[in-house]
Design a protein around this motif. Structure first.
Motif, PDB file in Angstrom:
ATOM      1  N   UNK A  64       0.799  -1.219   0.000  1.00 45.51           N
ATOM      2  CA  UNK A  64       0.000   0.000   0.000  1.00 45.51           C
ATOM      3  C   UNK A  64       0.842   1.284   0.000  1.00 45.51           C
ATOM      4  N   UNK A  65       1.834   1.352   0.888  1.00 43.17           N
ATOM      5  CA  UNK A  65       2.572   2.603   1.041  1.00 43.17           C
ATOM      6  C   UNK A  65       3.648   2.785  -0.034  1.00 43.17           C
ATOM      7  N   UNK A  66       4.583   1.834  -0.131  1.00 40.06           N
ATOM      8  CA  UNK A  66       5.717   2.006  -1.049  1.00 40.06           C
ATOM      9  C   UNK A  66       5.495   1.377  -2.422  1.00 40.06           C
ATOM     10  N   UNK A  67       4.510   0.483  -2.522  1.00 38.70           N
ATOM     11  CA  UNK A  67       4.171  -0.171  -3.794  1.00 38.70           C
ATOM     12  C   UNK A  67       5.373  -0.900  -4.421  1.00 38.70           C
ATOM     13  N   UNK A  68       6.145  -1.559  -3.562  1.00 35.52           N
ATOM     14  CA  UNK A  68       7.289  -2.336  -4.042  1.00 35.52           C
ATOM     15  C   UNK A  68       6.822  -3.629  -4.704  1.00 35.52           C
ATOM     16  N   UNK A  69       5.704  -4.170  -4.220  1.00 34.90           N
ATOM     17  CA  UNK A  69       5.118  -5.369  -4.820  1.00 34.90           C
ATOM     18  C   UNK A  69       3.608  -5.172  -4.895  1.00 34.90           C
ATOM     19  N   UNK A  70       2.966  -5.932  -5.767  1.00 37.34           N
ATOM     20  CA  UNK A  70       1.507  -5.887  -5.851  1.00 37.34           C
ATOM     21  C   UNK A  70       0.917  -6.818  -4.788  1.00 37.34           C
ATOM     22  N   UNK A  71      -0.374  -6.712  -4.576  1.00 35.31           N
ATOM     23  CA  UNK A  71      -1.045  -7.591  -3.608  1.00 35.31           C
ATOM     24  C   UNK A  71      -0.908  -9.052  -4.029  1.00 35.31           C
ATOM     25  N   UNK A  72      -0.984  -9.314  -5.342  1.00 34.00           N
ATOM     26  CA  UNK A  72      -0.850 -10.683  -5.843  1.00 34.00           C
ATOM     27  C   UNK A  72       0.562 -11.207  -5.583  1.00 34.00           C
ATOM     28  N   UNK A  73       1.562 -10.377  -5.868  1.00 31.77           N
ATOM     29  CA  UNK A  73       2.948 -10.793  -5.620  1.00 31.77           C
ATOM     30  C   UNK A  73       3.178 -11.033  -4.128  1.00 31.77           C
ATOM     31  N   UNK A  74       2.603 -10.169  -3.292  1.00 36.30           N
ATOM     32  CA  UNK A  74       2.760 -10.342  -1.849  1.00 36.30           C
ATOM     33  C   UNK A  74       2.181 -11.683  -1.397  1.00 36.30           C
ATOM     34  N   UNK A  75       1.016 -12.026  -1.919  1.00 33.46           N
ATOM     35  CA  UNK A  75       0.405 -13.317  -1.577  1.00 33.46           C
ATOM     36  C   UNK A  75       1.296 -14.479  -1.983  1.00 33.46           C
ATOM     37  N   UNK A  76       1.901 -14.390  -3.167  1.00 31.10           N
ATOM     38  CA  UNK A  76       2.798 -15.443  -3.632  1.00 31.10           C
ATOM     39  C   UNK A  76       4.054 -15.519  -2.764  1.00 31.10           C
ATOM     40  N   UNK A  77       4.627 -14.351  -2.447  1.00 30.03           N
ATOM     41  CA  UNK A  77       5.830 -14.309  -1.606  1.00 30.03           C
ATOM     42  C   UNK A  77       5.521 -14.877  -0.225  1.00 30.03           C
ATOM     43  N   UNK A  78       4.370 -14.514   0.316  1.00 26.64           N
ATOM     44  CA  UNK A  78       3.966 -15.015   1.634  1.00 26.64           C
ATOM     45  C   UNK A  78       3.788 -16.531   1.609  1.00 26.64           C
ATOM     46  N   UNK A  79       3.157 -17.043   0.566  1.00 26.96           N
ATOM     47  CA  UNK A  79       2.952 -18.498   0.457  1.00 26.96           C
ATOM     48  C   UNK A  79       4.286 -19.223   0.393  1.00 26.96           C
ATOM     49  N   UNK A  80       5.186 -18.733  -0.425  1.00 24.33           N
ATOM     50  CA  UNK A  80       6.502 -19.370  -0.533  1.00 24.33           C
ATOM     51  C   UNK A  80       7.286 -19.231   0.772  1.00 24.33           C
ATOM     52  N   UNK A  81       7.211 -18.051   1.384  1.00 24.65           N
ATOM     53  CA  UNK A  81       7.915 -17.829   2.642  1.00 24.65           C
ATOM     54  C   UNK A  81       7.440 -18.750   3.748  1.00 24.65           C
ATOM     55  N   UNK A  82       6.158 -19.074   3.747  1.00 22.41           N
ATOM     56  CA  UNK A  82       5.618 -19.967   4.775  1.00 22.41           C
ATOM     57  C   UNK A  82       6.082 -21.408   4.612  1.00 22.41           C
ATOM     58  N   UNK A  83       6.599 -21.766   3.451  1.00 24.25           N
ATOM     59  CA  UNK A  83       7.088 -23.133   3.269  1.00 24.25           C
ATOM     60  C   UNK A  83       8.515 -23.295   3.790  1.00 24.25           C
ATOM     61  N   UNK A  84       9.168 -22.189   4.097  1.00 22.43           N
ATOM     62  CA  UNK A  84      10.546 -22.222   4.585  1.00 22.43           C
ATOM     63  C   UNK A  84      10.577 -22.109   6.099  1.00 22.43           C
ATOM     64  N   UNK A  85      11.603 -22.669   6.725  1.00 24.65           N
ATOM     65  CA  UNK A  85      11.702 -22.544   8.183  1.00 24.65           C
ATOM     66  C   UNK A  85      12.117 -21.131   8.601  1.00 24.65           C
ATOM     67  N   UNK A  86      11.759 -20.753   9.809  1.00 26.66           N
ATOM     68  CA  UNK A  86      12.170 -19.471  10.357  1.00 26.66           C
ATOM     69  C   UNK A  86      11.042 -18.461  10.412  1.00 26.66           C
ATOM     70  N   UNK A  87      11.317 -17.335  11.059  1.00 23.62           N
ATOM     71  CA  UNK A  87      10.292 -16.295  11.226  1.00 23.62           C
ATOM     72  C   UNK A  87       9.891 -15.678   9.887  1.00 23.62           C
TER      73      UNK A  87
END
Length: 188
Positions: free
Chosen positions: A35-58
């Motif tokens: 929303x603020x910096x528009x570095x990624x779109x909402x769709x890209x964020x969802x994809x990044x979040x999904x992939x990030x959740x498959x990896x260990x760590x915070x």
């Protein structure tokens, strides 16, 4: 303003305000990077979040590292991760040294109790945004059906969310490969 500074400030805010760990940080990260910096779109964020959740760590540090790398390369990754963990390190040292002295005060217990609904609402808003995106992309019947099945698999059967995400990613890759193979056969 300098991109490195914006990156640091965005993830520093997340580190300062991300009460409740990763799940509480996700809506804050979304607000900053989409929303603020528009570095990624909402769709890209969802994809990044999904992939990030498959990896260990915070999840907050994984998102900060990936988005930082995407924005400013290696040093952007270091910047994002440090900005995310620095507030936690300092606050943990400060709070842990004084926690035993103040944890019994009513205002501390009230403050902790009051923050929980705020984090819950932030997560609910982010969840609705993901469901709405899915409904527009896959259709509402598929989205609702898949949501119910996933809820049963996660909550009733007790399968770990990372396994569920990995299975869904693998099935999407297999489905894509099948479609490409069929397309090649049709074109031949």
């Amino acid at each position: 303003m300098n991109a490195h500074w914006n990156l640091f400030i965005a993830f520093f805010r997340v580190g300062m305000l991300g009460y409740g760990g990763g799940p509480g940080s996700i809506p804050l990260i979304h607000k900053e990077v989409v929303d603020k910096y528009k570095w990624v779109t909402a769709e890209e964020f969802g994809d990044i979040l999904a992939l990030g959740n498959t990896l260990p760590g915070p999840i907050a540090t994984k998102l900060a590292g990936y988005i930082g790398f995407r924005i400013k390369g290696f040093w952007g990754m270091i910047n994002g991760v440090l900005a995310t963990i620095t507030p936690t390190i300092f606050l943990a040292i400060l709070l842990l040294t004084s926690l035993s002295n103040i944890k019994e005060f009513d205002w501390v217990q009230g403050m902790t109790a009051a923050v929980i609904p705020v984090v819950g609402v932030m997560l609910a808003v982010l969840t609705w945004q993901f469901i709405e995106k899915s409904g527009k992309g896959m259709g509402w019947i598929k989205t609702i059906t898949m949501s119910v099945i996933i809820m049963i698999v996660l909550e009733v059967i007790g399968i770990h969310p990372g396994i569920m995400i990995a299975v869904l990613l693998a099935s999407a890759i297999i489905q894509k490969d099948r479609k490409q193979q069929i397309q090649k056969e049709v074109n031949s």
